[in-house]
Each structure stands twice: as structure tokens, then as C-alpha cells.
Design an enzyme around this catalytic site. Structure first.
Site, PDB file in Angstrom:
ATOM      1  N   ARG A 114      -5.925   1.713  -5.944  1.00  0.00           N
ATOM      2  CA  ARG A 114      -5.252   2.931  -5.444  1.00  0.00           C
ATOM      3  C   ARG A 114      -4.018   3.152  -6.306  1.00  0.00           C
ATOM      4  O   ARG A 114      -3.211   2.237  -6.483  1.00  0.00           O
ATOM      5  CB  ARG A 114      -4.816   2.780  -3.989  1.00  0.00           C
ATOM      6  CG  ARG A 114      -3.797   3.852  -3.597  1.00  0.00           C
ATOM      7  CD  ARG A 114      -3.451   3.874  -2.128  1.00  0.00           C
ATOM      8  NE  ARG A 114      -4.547   4.423  -1.351  1.00  0.00           N
ATOM      9  CZ  ARG A 114      -4.412   4.904  -0.113  1.00  0.00           C
ATOM     10  NH1 ARG A 114      -3.239   4.912   0.475  1.00  0.00           N
ATOM     11  NH2 ARG A 114      -5.450   5.379   0.533  1.00  0.00           N
ATOM     12  N   HIS A 141     -10.197  11.122  -3.675  1.00  0.00           N
ATOM     13  CA  HIS A 141     -10.164  10.070  -2.636  1.00  0.00           C
ATOM     14  C   HIS A 141     -11.587   9.928  -2.088  1.00  0.00           C
ATOM     15  O   HIS A 141     -11.862  10.262  -0.931  1.00  0.00           O
ATOM     16  CB  HIS A 141      -9.178  10.484  -1.539  1.00  0.00           C
ATOM     17  CG  HIS A 141      -8.797   9.377  -0.606  1.00  0.00           C
ATOM     18  ND1 HIS A 141      -9.145   8.057  -0.810  1.00  0.00           N
ATOM     19  CD2 HIS A 141      -8.076   9.393   0.564  1.00  0.00           C
ATOM     20  CE1 HIS A 141      -8.663   7.324   0.180  1.00  0.00           C
ATOM     21  NE2 HIS A 141      -8.025   8.104   1.015  1.00  0.00           N
ATOM     22  N   GLN A 144     -12.732   8.280   1.358  1.00  0.00           N
ATOM     23  CA  GLN A 144     -12.355   9.064   2.548  1.00  0.00           C
ATOM     24  C   GLN A 144     -13.455  10.069   2.903  1.00  0.00           C
ATOM     25  O   GLN A 144     -13.769  10.291   4.077  1.00  0.00           O
ATOM     26  CB  GLN A 144     -11.033   9.798   2.287  1.00  0.00           C
ATOM     27  CG  GLN A 144     -10.584  10.700   3.414  1.00  0.00           C
ATOM     28  CD  GLN A 144     -10.080   9.948   4.644  1.00  0.00           C
ATOM     29  OE1 GLN A 144      -9.259   9.061   4.525  1.00  0.00           O
ATOM     30  NE2 GLN A 144     -10.567  10.301   5.827  1.00  0.00           N
ATOM     31  N   ASP A 237      -4.527  18.221   5.462  1.00  0.00           N
ATOM     32  CA  ASP A 237      -3.891  17.010   4.922  1.00  0.00           C
ATOM     33  C   ASP A 237      -2.403  17.307   4.821  1.00  0.00           C
ATOM     34  O   ASP A 237      -1.982  18.474   4.944  1.00  0.00           O
ATOM     35  CB  ASP A 237      -4.508  16.700   3.540  1.00  0.00           C
ATOM     36  CG  ASP A 237      -3.932  15.442   2.894  1.00  0.00           C
ATOM     37  OD1 ASP A 237      -3.366  14.595   3.618  1.00  0.00           O
ATOM     38  OD2 ASP A 237      -4.050  15.309   1.655  1.00  0.00           O
ATOM     39  N   CYS A 278      -7.354  13.293   7.209  1.00  0.00           N
ATOM     40  CA  CYS A 278      -7.532  11.948   6.638  1.00  0.00           C
ATOM     41  C   CYS A 278      -6.512  10.961   7.195  1.00  0.00           C
ATOM     42  O   CYS A 278      -6.746   9.759   7.182  1.00  0.00           O
ATOM     43  CB  CYS A 278      -7.452  12.001   5.123  1.00  0.00           C
ATOM     44  SG  CYS A 278      -5.936  12.765   4.511  1.00  0.00           S
ATOM     45  N   ARG A 323     -13.609   4.887   8.230  1.00  0.00           N
ATOM     46  CA  ARG A 323     -13.198   4.421   6.900  1.00  0.00           C
ATOM     47  C   ARG A 323     -13.731   3.006   6.658  1.00  0.00           C
ATOM     48  O   ARG A 323     -14.202   2.681   5.581  1.00  0.00           O
ATOM     49  CB  ARG A 323     -11.658   4.386   6.778  1.00  0.00           C
ATOM     50  CG  ARG A 323     -10.948   5.728   6.851  1.00  0.00           C
ATOM     51  CD  ARG A 323     -11.356   6.659   5.733  1.00  0.00           C
ATOM     52  NE  ARG A 323     -11.289   6.041   4.423  1.00  0.00           N
ATOM     53  CZ  ARG A 323     -10.163   5.786   3.741  1.00  0.00           C
ATOM     54  NH1 ARG A 323      -9.002   6.139   4.224  1.00  0.00           N
ATOM     55  NH2 ARG A 323     -10.218   5.196   2.550  1.00  0.00           N
TER      56      ARG A 323
HETATM   57  N1  NVA Z   1      -2.989  13.672  -0.009  1.00  0.00           N
HETATM   58  C1  NVA Z   1      -2.556  12.455   0.649  1.00  0.00           C
HETATM   59  C2  NVA Z   1      -3.731  11.704   1.165  1.00  0.00           C
HETATM   60  C3  NVA Z   1      -3.382  10.444   1.924  1.00  0.00           C
HETATM   61  C4  NVA Z   1      -4.597   9.715   2.427  1.00  0.00           C
HETATM   62  C5  NVA Z   1      -1.757  11.630  -0.337  1.00  0.00           C
HETATM   63  O1  NVA Z   1      -2.187  11.491  -1.475  1.00  0.00           O
HETATM   64  O2  NVA Z   1      -0.694  11.127   0.039  1.00  0.00           O
HETATM   65  N1   CP Z   2      -6.498   8.150   4.795  1.00  0.00           N
HETATM   66  C1   CP Z   2      -5.984   7.149   4.074  1.00  0.00           C
HETATM   67  O1   CP Z   2      -6.336   6.905   2.924  1.00  0.00           O
HETATM   68  O2   CP Z   2      -5.030   6.431   4.716  1.00  0.00           O
HETATM   69  P1   CP Z   2      -4.110   5.301   4.093  1.00  0.00           P
HETATM   70  O3   CP Z   2      -3.173   5.980   3.115  1.00  0.00           O
HETATM   71  O4   CP Z   2      -3.374   4.695   5.253  1.00  0.00           O
HETATM   72  O5   CP Z   2      -4.964   4.305   3.381  1.00  0.00           O
END
Ligand code: NVA
Ligand code: CP
Length: 335
Positions: A114, A141, A144, A237, A278, A323
Site C-alpha cells: 500500500r 484500490h 476493495q 468516498d 469503502c 474485505r
Molecule cells: N480514497 C481513499 C480511500 C481509502 C480506503 C484514500 O485513498 O484515502
Molecule cells: N477501505 C480501506 O482500504 O480501509 P483501510 O484504509 O482502513 O485499509
């Protein structure tokens, strides 16, 4: 049943970097495999068939769901994990991505990453001889989306023909990945936001072509009330994603608040529509950032109201649980 499919659906050794790389049949297979693992877990049937395997989990951004899902999924499969937190490894600072990939691939059977740019996870995969899984980049992502689609399938009994509406910043990881996923799986995708928040033109073009092949449509609508007419799923989101500067909050609130998912919007879709996110979500002031920005800009919620978030139509916690089941399917299919 899935055992038969496995003969024709061999994903062993494959990376999972973005849904563009996967066929609709492969995506459907992963969703079905996740459902099978979920049923086993609920029935208490052990499925720890991967003893002796080890996987590395690299997180250059924070996480609750993705990290916990990888750890629990791996444990259920009999796999050992190593968690590398933001700042705890040499990656990028003292060791290149290419070198890290070759070192970890010698020790582990799979690597989750990540972080920031998609090019980083792609480079990691290029230099790794073991599967690399994208646990979120700025652009995509993909794990997800598997969870989201399993949840939709559980709720509506199908994916094909579902009317999916995404409200808000559609040009970031969630909007991009959902658009690709919908195109691949024959789901009608609509994004609603000011035009500057629409995904990259080349990605839209690709998705329109793929959607046409799979019998669905990709549309954009700046009027939120028009966008949600006939929606089965309303998804949103956060307006400011991880890694973005705090200064953008003011502009995002100004430009995206007409696209907040509230009761009026849900009512315009109808009582059979569901709300998805998400997570994490700024639906109240019970978070550090939510409170700070809420007080600064005089709001009690951001992308979704607390009323919708807590309503019967909200299926966000079933989605979050999925998830783990879907990440388990990705690990089991590719390791
Ligand atoms: N768009 C958000 C998704 C988090 C799961 C981010 O990248 O922070
Ligand atoms: N939805 C998601 O990816 O959550 P986290 O950032 O907590 O992993």
C-alpha cells in the site's frame, strides 16, 4: 463446484495490481471463491491449506481494514505475515523498489503493497518473482472492489445490470477502480461530481469500450439528483484522500458538498437503493480530522450524513467484513 473452475482458472503466481489486468471471468471467480471461503469461515470449517507460506505486508500509508484483512485472511489460510509499517523499512529511503522486491521475493511467497503512485507497485511486481498485491495506491484500490462486488452480489443476487452511482471525487483510487470494475462486470456506472473530478479521459475511453462489450454503460452527470434516479447503489468516498495536502479541504468542501450523500439523495433513488462506502468515512465529528475540519468549516459531516450512514439502507459494515473474505480469495488463488 469451484474445484472444477480451478482447473480452468489458474491464477497461481499472478500479481493483483489493478482490475484492468483481470478478465471478467477471473474477477467473478475471485468473488465466488471469497463467498466459498466466507461460508467455510462461518461454518467453522478450517481452510488452513497453506502452512509453511509467508507473506510480507508493506504499508506506506495507514490502514485498518486492509491490514487486518490481510493478517486475518493469511492466518486463516495457515500463512505467516510480516507487517512493515510506514517508516519501519528501508523501502524508497535506503533501498530501491527493485532491490526490495528481489530481497523480499527471496524470503516470502507474496508481497502486499500500500502506498503512493501505481508505478511503485507495478515496479515492485516487475522485480518480484512472487505475487504482488495492490493494497491501495493513489490510482487504484482493486481489493476493495472485490469486497464491494461480493457485497452487492449478496444483497441483490447479481452484478449484471445493477445501476451503480458514485458521488464525489471520481478521479482518485476509488472512482477509478469502481469504474473499471463496473465496466468489466456489466454494471452500469455513473459518476456525479463537477467535471474536474471525473476520471482521466483515457481511462474513461477504455472503460466505455469494456462496458459496451459487457452490456453496461459508463456515464457522467453533474446534477446529483439526476444521477441517482434509478440507482441501486449509491457509493461515496472521502473528499480528501491519504497523502493529499490539508489545504485542499476548503476547495473540496466547497465543490463537493452538493454531492454529499444525504437523505434527500437516498430518497431520490428510492427505498431499495443501498448506501456503500469503502470507509473510513467522515459522517460525524467523532474523528480527529472530522472534528477539526467540521469545526473549521461549520459542518457536522462531509461526504455522507450520519443519518444515511446509520440508516437501514447502509450496508457499509457488511462491505467492510467482505474485505477479509475477498483478500483471502486473492491470496489463496495466487500464492
Ligand atoms: N480514497 C481513499 C480511500 C481509502 C480506503 C484514500 O485513498 O484515502
Ligand atoms: N477501505 C480501506 O482500504 O480501509 P483501510 O484504509 O482502513 O485499509
Amino acid at each position: 463446484m469451484l474445484a472444477d473452475k480451478e482447473i480452468t482458472m489458474n491464477l497461481k503466481g499472478r500479481d493483483f495490481l489493478k482490475l484492468i489486468d483481470y478478465t471478467p471471468e477471473e474477477i467473478a471467480y475471485l468473488i465466488d471463491l471469497a463467498a466459498e471461503y466466507k461460508a467455510k469461515k462461518k461454518a467453522g470449517i478450517p481452510h488452513d491449506d497453506f502452512h509453511g507460506k509467508n507473506i510480507a505486508l508493506i504499508f506506506e500509508k495507514t490502514s485498518t481494514r486492509t491490514r487486518c484483512s490481510f493478517e486475518v485472511a493469511a492466518h486463516d489460510l495457515g500463512i505467516m505475515t510480516t507487517y512493515l509499517d510506514p517508516g519501519a523499512s528501508q523501502i524508497g529511503k535506503k533501498e530501491s523498489i527493485a532491490d526490495t522486491a528481489r530481497v523480499l521475493a527471496g524470503i516470502y511467497d507474496g508481497i502486499e503493497y500500500r502506498g503512493f503512485g501505481q508505478e511503485i507497485v507495478e515496479e515492485l511486481a516487475e522485480y518480484s518473482k512472487v505475487p504482488v498485491w495492490n493494497g491501495l495506491t493513489n490510482e487504484f484500490h482493486p481489493t476493495q472492489i472485490l469486497a464491494d462486488f461480493l457485497t452487492i452480489k449478496e444483497h441483490f443476487g447479481r452484478l449484471k445490470g445493477i445501476n451503480f452511482v458514485y458521488m464525489g471525487d471520481a478521479r482518485y483510487n476509488m472512482g477509478n477502480s469502481l469504474m473499471v470494475g463496473c465496466a468489466k462486470m456489466g454494471v452500469n456506472f455513473t459518476a456525479s461530481a463537477p467535471e474536474k473530478y471525473f476520471p482521466d479521459a483515457a481511462l474513461i475511453e477504455y472503460c466505455k469500450k469494456v462496458a459496451a462489450e459487457n452490456g453496461s454503460t459508463i456515464t457522467f452527470e453533474t446534477d446529483p439528483m439526476k444521477a441517482v434516479k434509478g440507482a441501486d447503489v449509491i457509493y461515496t468516498d472521502v473528499w480528501v484522500s491519504m497523502g493529499e495536502p490539508v489545504e485542499v479541504w476548503e476547495e473540496r468542501i466547497r465543490e463537493l458538498s452538493p454531492y454529499q450523500v444525504n437523505t434527500e439523495l437516498m430518497n431520490a433513488a428510492g427505498e431499495n437503493a443501498v448506501f456503500m462506502h469503502c470507509l473510513p468515512a467522515y459522517h460525524d465529528l467523532k474523528t480527529g480530522v472530522g472534528r477539526e475540519m467540521g469545526e473549521k468549516f461549520g459542518r457536522d459531516s462531509m461526504e455522507v450524513t450520519n443519518e444515511v450512514f446509520e440508516s437501514e439502507q447502509s450496508i457499509v459494515f457488511a462491505e467492510a467484513e467482505n474485505r477479509m473474505h475477498t483478500i483471502k480469495a486473492v491470496i489463496a488463488a495466487t500464492v
